[in-house]
Design a protein around this motif. Structure first.
Motif, PDB file in Angstrom:
ATOM      1  N   SER A 140       0.823  -1.203   0.000  1.00  0.00           N
ATOM      2  CA  SER A 140       0.000   0.000   0.000  1.00  0.00           C
ATOM      3  C   SER A 140       0.858   1.254   0.000  1.00  0.00           C
ATOM      4  CB  SER A 140      -0.926   0.008   1.220  1.00  0.00           C
ATOM      5  OG  SER A 140      -1.995  -0.890   1.059  1.00  0.00           O
ATOM      6  N   SER A 141       1.982   1.190   0.699  1.00  0.00           N
ATOM      7  CA  SER A 141       2.886   2.345   0.721  1.00  0.00           C
ATOM      8  C   SER A 141       3.405   2.662  -0.679  1.00  0.00           C
ATOM      9  CB  SER A 141       4.064   2.065   1.667  1.00  0.00           C
ATOM     10  OG  SER A 141       3.628   1.876   2.991  1.00  0.00           O
ATOM     11  N   ASP A 142       3.560   1.649  -1.505  1.00  0.00           N
ATOM     12  CA  ASP A 142       4.004   1.867  -2.879  1.00  0.00           C
ATOM     13  C   ASP A 142       2.949   2.628  -3.670  1.00  0.00           C
ATOM     14  OD1 ASP A 142       6.195   1.529  -4.602  1.00  0.00           O
ATOM     15  OD2 ASP A 142       5.252  -0.153  -5.613  1.00  0.00           O
ATOM     16  N   ASN A 143       1.682   2.382  -3.384  1.00  0.00           N
ATOM     17  CA  ASN A 143       0.621   3.135  -4.048  1.00  0.00           C
ATOM     18  C   ASN A 143       0.644   4.599  -3.614  1.00  0.00           C
ATOM     19  OD1 ASN A 143      -0.205   0.726  -5.273  1.00  0.00           O
ATOM     20  ND2 ASN A 143      -1.574   0.227  -3.563  1.00  0.00           N
ATOM     21  N   ALA A 144       0.951   4.836  -2.336  1.00  0.00           N
ATOM     22  CA  ALA A 144       1.119   6.213  -1.866  1.00  0.00           C
ATOM     23  C   ALA A 144       2.327   6.861  -2.536  1.00  0.00           C
ATOM     24  CB  ALA A 144       1.274   6.232  -0.348  1.00  0.00           C
ATOM     25  N   ALA A 145       3.349   6.059  -2.823  1.00  0.00           N
ATOM     26  CA  ALA A 145       4.522   6.587  -3.517  1.00  0.00           C
ATOM     27  C   ALA A 145       4.182   6.988  -4.950  1.00  0.00           C
ATOM     28  CB  ALA A 145       5.639   5.548  -3.500  1.00  0.00           C
ATOM     29  N   VAL A 146       3.359   6.188  -5.629  1.00  0.00           N
ATOM     30  CA  VAL A 146       2.905   6.569  -6.972  1.00  0.00           C
ATOM     31  C   VAL A 146       2.162   7.904  -6.908  1.00  0.00           C
ATOM     32  CG1 VAL A 146       1.391   5.934  -8.885  1.00  0.00           C
ATOM     33  CG2 VAL A 146       2.792   4.181  -7.780  1.00  0.00           C
ATOM     34  N   PHE A 147       1.316   8.057  -5.906  1.00  0.00           N
ATOM     35  CA  PHE A 147       0.611   9.313  -5.666  1.00  0.00           C
ATOM     36  C   PHE A 147       1.614  10.460  -5.537  1.00  0.00           C
ATOM     37  CE2 PHE A 147      -1.827  12.109  -2.676  1.00  0.00           C
ATOM     38  CZ  PHE A 147      -3.002  12.236  -3.384  1.00  0.00           C
ATOM     39  N   GLY A 148       2.672  10.216  -4.764  1.00  0.00           N
ATOM     40  CA  GLY A 148       3.686  11.241  -4.568  1.00  0.00           C
ATOM     41  C   GLY A 148       4.425  11.622  -5.836  1.00  0.00           C
ATOM     42  N   ARG A 149       4.663  10.656  -6.688  1.00  0.00           N
ATOM     43  CA  ARG A 149       5.374  10.942  -7.934  1.00  0.00           C
ATOM     44  C   ARG A 149       4.645  11.993  -8.759  1.00  0.00           C
ATOM     45  NH1 ARG A 149       6.029   6.016 -11.970  1.00  0.00           N
ATOM     46  NH2 ARG A 149       3.771   6.325 -12.065  1.00  0.00           N
ATOM     47  N   TYR A 150       3.303  11.912  -8.764  1.00  0.00           N
ATOM     48  CA  TYR A 150       2.510  12.867  -9.538  1.00  0.00           C
ATOM     49  C   TYR A 150       2.475  14.263  -8.895  1.00  0.00           C
ATOM     50  CZ  TYR A 150       0.846   9.385 -12.820  1.00  0.00           C
ATOM     51  OH  TYR A 150       0.781   8.440 -13.808  1.00  0.00           O
ATOM     52  N   LEU A 151       2.944  14.374  -7.660  1.00  0.00           N
ATOM     53  CA  LEU A 151       2.968  15.657  -6.968  1.00  0.00           C
ATOM     54  C   LEU A 151       4.374  16.239  -6.866  1.00  0.00           C
ATOM     55  CD1 LEU A 151       0.514  14.718  -4.081  1.00  0.00           C
ATOM     56  CD2 LEU A 151       0.018  16.250  -5.991  1.00  0.00           C
ATOM     57  N   PHE A 152       5.358  15.381  -6.602  1.00  0.00           N
ATOM     58  CA  PHE A 152       6.718  15.874  -6.379  1.00  0.00           C
ATOM     59  C   PHE A 152       7.308  16.517  -7.631  1.00  0.00           C
ATOM     60  CE2 PHE A 152       8.166  13.013  -2.581  1.00  0.00           C
ATOM     61  CZ  PHE A 152       7.047  13.408  -1.867  1.00  0.00           C
ATOM     62  N   GLU A 153       7.083  15.893  -8.778  1.00  0.00           N
ATOM     63  CA  GLU A 153       7.717  16.405  -9.996  1.00  0.00           C
ATOM     64  C   GLU A 153       7.187  17.787 -10.382  1.00  0.00           C
ATOM     65  OE1 GLU A 153       8.591  14.804 -14.505  1.00  0.00           O
ATOM     66  OE2 GLU A 153       8.827  13.459 -12.791  1.00  0.00           O
ATOM     67  N   PRO A 154       5.883  18.013 -10.449  1.00  0.00           N
ATOM     68  CA  PRO A 154       5.434  19.365 -10.776  1.00  0.00           C
ATOM     69  C   PRO A 154       5.755  20.389  -9.695  1.00  0.00           C
ATOM     70  CG  PRO A 154       3.561  17.963 -10.257  1.00  0.00           C
ATOM     71  CD  PRO A 154       4.748  17.069 -10.368  1.00  0.00           C
ATOM     72  N   ALA A 155       5.785  19.959  -8.431  1.00  0.00           N
ATOM     73  CA  ALA A 155       6.081  20.902  -7.350  1.00  0.00           C
ATOM     74  C   ALA A 155       7.530  21.364  -7.387  1.00  0.00           C
ATOM     75  CB  ALA A 155       5.759  20.285  -5.999  1.00  0.00           C
ATOM     76  N   SER A 156       8.445  20.431  -7.639  1.00  0.00           N
ATOM     77  CA  SER A 156       9.875  20.743  -7.589  1.00  0.00           C
ATOM     78  C   SER A 156      10.449  21.171  -8.925  1.00  0.00           C
ATOM     79  CB  SER A 156      10.656  19.530  -7.084  1.00  0.00           C
ATOM     80  OG  SER A 156      10.585  18.454  -8.026  1.00  0.00           O
ATOM     81  N   GLY A 157       9.763  20.796 -10.019  1.00  0.00           N
ATOM     82  CA  GLY A 157      10.325  21.050 -11.338  1.00  0.00           C
ATOM     83  C   GLY A 157      11.509  20.162 -11.655  1.00  0.00           C
ATOM     84  N   ARG A 158      11.664  19.094 -10.879  1.00  0.00           N
ATOM     85  CA  ARG A 158      12.755  18.128 -11.064  1.00  0.00           C
ATOM     86  C   ARG A 158      12.179  16.731 -11.222  1.00  0.00           C
ATOM     87  NH1 ARG A 158      17.240  20.967 -12.483  1.00  0.00           N
ATOM     88  NH2 ARG A 158      17.540  22.730 -11.076  1.00  0.00           N
ATOM     89  N   PRO A 159      12.919  15.822 -11.855  1.00  0.00           N
ATOM     90  CA  PRO A 159      12.375  14.470 -12.054  1.00  0.00           C
ATOM     91  C   PRO A 159      12.048  13.785 -10.725  1.00  0.00           C
ATOM     92  CG  PRO A 159      14.333  14.815 -13.395  1.00  0.00           C
ATOM     93  CD  PRO A 159      14.252  15.986 -12.467  1.00  0.00           C
ATOM     94  N   ALA A 160      10.998  12.996 -10.733  1.00  0.00           N
ATOM     95  CA  ALA A 160      10.611  12.195  -9.575  1.00  0.00           C
ATOM     96  C   ALA A 160      10.244  10.800 -10.063  1.00  0.00           C
ATOM     97  CB  ALA A 160       9.433  12.823  -8.836  1.00  0.00           C
ATOM     98  N   GLY A 161      10.637   9.791  -9.310  1.00  0.00           N
ATOM     99  CA  GLY A 161      10.350   8.422  -9.718  1.00  0.00           C
ATOM    100  C   GLY A 161      10.378   7.480  -8.539  1.00  0.00           C
ATOM    101  N   LEU A 162      10.049   6.211  -8.815  1.00  0.00           N
ATOM    102  CA  LEU A 162      10.026   5.174  -7.787  1.00  0.00           C
ATOM    103  C   LEU A 162      11.269   4.298  -7.909  1.00  0.00           C
ATOM    104  CD1 LEU A 162       7.064   6.139  -7.787  1.00  0.00           C
ATOM    105  CD2 LEU A 162       6.396   3.769  -7.379  1.00  0.00           C
ATOM    106  N   ALA A 163      11.879   4.012  -6.772  1.00  0.00           N
ATOM    107  CA  ALA A 163      13.032   3.123  -6.750  1.00  0.00           C
ATOM    108  C   ALA A 163      12.581   1.671  -6.695  1.00  0.00           C
ATOM    109  CB  ALA A 163      13.920   3.427  -5.544  1.00  0.00           C
ATOM    110  N   ALA A 164      13.416   0.785  -7.203  1.00  0.00           N
ATOM    111  CA  ALA A 164      13.195  -0.655  -7.084  1.00  0.00           C
ATOM    112  C   ALA A 164      14.148  -1.179  -6.007  1.00  0.00           C
ATOM    113  CB  ALA A 164      13.457  -1.350  -8.408  1.00  0.00           C
ATOM    114  N   PRO A 165      13.650  -1.499  -4.802  1.00  0.00           N
ATOM    115  CA  PRO A 165      14.543  -1.963  -3.741  1.00  0.00           C
ATOM    116  C   PRO A 165      15.412  -3.145  -4.146  1.00  0.00           C
ATOM    117  CG  PRO A 165      12.386  -1.469  -2.846  1.00  0.00           C
ATOM    118  CD  PRO A 165      12.256  -1.378  -4.337  1.00  0.00           C
ATOM    119  N   SER A 166      14.897  -3.995  -5.032  1.00  0.00           N
ATOM    120  CA  SER A 166      15.657  -5.179  -5.449  1.00  0.00           C
ATOM    121  C   SER A 166      16.961  -4.821  -6.163  1.00  0.00           C
ATOM    122  CB  SER A 166      14.810  -6.060  -6.368  1.00  0.00           C
ATOM    123  OG  SER A 166      13.672  -6.536  -5.699  1.00  0.00           O
ATOM    124  N   LEU A 167      17.016  -3.619  -6.740  1.00  0.00           N
ATOM    125  CA  LEU A 167      18.274  -3.212  -7.361  1.00  0.00           C
ATOM    126  C   LEU A 167      19.404  -3.172  -6.340  1.00  0.00           C
ATOM    127  CD1 LEU A 167      17.109  -0.378  -9.793  1.00  0.00           C
ATOM    128  CD2 LEU A 167      18.113  -2.585 -10.418  1.00  0.00           C
TER     129      LEU A 167
END
Length: 356
Positions: free
Chosen positions: A68-95
């Motif tokens: 569920s936290s990952d779904n909240a992170a997707v939500f954040g991606r759509y907010l962080f990028e326009p707010a900051s004007g910088r790229p925003a994305g989700l990390a893959a912990p398995s990396l």
């Protein structure tokens, strides 16, 4: 940033045989207005803490989470990028945990989300990012967790102990915290998020929790389906992912959350009378996409419904998305009960999933 020690809710345990199925989940859902109200009051303080921790210059943002936290992170991606004007994305912990990636995070803000703060791979990935230059914000319900110890800024959601396996009050608190962080990163359009509208969210959630008629009707109509699709886009897409997860884990219905755009890129061919579609429309620029998909479903004879709870005049897309998430919790709980399942303690699931 720490918060007051969470209080334990006066709810029965999920495995108590004298507890009615779904009673624990319902009790915890009912706490959400108070949880959100406390957090809204702390958002200005949160904003100051985040701004004080930002790297200079800020090159981008990464969110790290699971479930569920990952779904909240997707939500954040759509907010962080326009707010900051910088790229925003989700990390893959398995990396980090499986492939040994050594990514340079200099100039990046990492926001980690975990209700328990104890998921091993999240803690490991965050520690690795911090060692390689990241500034870390942790959103967790456990202020004394391993994840909290890795943070430059701690956002304790102060939701109290959550007993039912499906996360409810901790998820909506995470969504609200993410909005607060986004507002600290920079301005968002007033139609997307603002503090004044967020202050109206607790009362709107109370109304959503009290208005169960539409959920009861849809659960009764669709209870015989073993598969369904939940579709949205943008912030509504994150809500669709979370709603599908709640339906899937509580009822055993194989619900798939998907972007409207991705659905049109092939998966729509698998829809039909046996696979209904739940459309998520939280307003904003993606509403025409929902309308266009609805017309396609009508033409193709696919059963569908649109989630449209009474939101009490909420003006912003982010606030409406959080309130709609609560509506989908109601729906998931009722789906489970209609299908004879206990949403408090779904078979085969535990409250904390210790993935590494």
């Amino acid at each position: 940033m720490t918060s007051a020690t969470p209080s334990t809710p006066s709810t029965p345990t999920a495995d108590d045989p004298t507890t009615a199925p779904g009673a624990v989940m319902a009790a915890e859902m009912a706490e959400q207005p108070d949880v959100l109200g406390r957090l809204v009051a702390r958002l200005p303080e949160l904003g100051e803490a985040v701004r004080g921790a930002l790297p200079t210059p800020l090159l981008g943002s990464t969110l790290i989470a699971r479930g569920s936290s990952d779904n909240a992170a997707v939500f954040g991606r759509y907010l962080f990028e326009p707010a900051s004007g910088r790229p925003a994305g989700l990390a893959a912990p398995s990396l980090v945990t499986r492939y040994g990636a050594r990514t340079d995070y200099s100039g990046y803000l990492v926001t980690a989300l975990s209700q328990s703060g104890r998921t091993p791979e999240i803690v490991t990935a965050v520690r690795a990012a911090r060692e390689r230059g990241a500034r870390v914000v942790a959103i967790t319900n456990e202020a004394d967790s391993l994840l909290a110890a890795e943070a430059d800024v701690l956002v304790a959601t102060d939701a109290g102990t959550e007993i039912a396996v499906p996360a409810t009050k901790t998820v909506t608190a995470q969504l609200l915290a993410v909005v607060g962080i986004a507002l600290a990163l920079g301005p968002l359009p007033p139609t997307v998020a603002d503090l004044a509208d967020l202050a109206e969210l607790p009362d709107a959630v109370r109304r959503v929790l009290a208005d169960t008629d539409a959920c009861e009707t849809l659960a009764a109509d669709w209870a015989h389906h073993d598969r369904l699709v939940v579709a949205g886009r943008g912030l509504g897409g994150a809500v669709a992912l979370e709603g599908a997860l709640k339906i899937r884990e509580t009822s055993g219905v194989f619900a798939e959350g998907i972007s409207v755009a991705d659905l049109l890129h092939g998966p729509i061919a698998a829809l039909g009378a046996r696979v209904p579609v739940l459309l998520i429309d939280v307003g904003g620029p993606t509403t025409p996409d929902i309308g266009a998909l609805r017309e396609r479903l009508v033409a193709d004879g696919v059963p569908h419904a649109t989630v449209a709870p009474e939101l009490g005049g909420l003006r912003t897309e982010a606030a409406r998305a959080i309130a709609t998430t609560v509506h989908l919790q109601n729906l998931a709980r009722m789906f489970a009960l209609r299908r004879g399942a206990n949403p408090d303690a779904p078979a085969g699931l535990a409250k904390v999933t210790p993935t590494t």
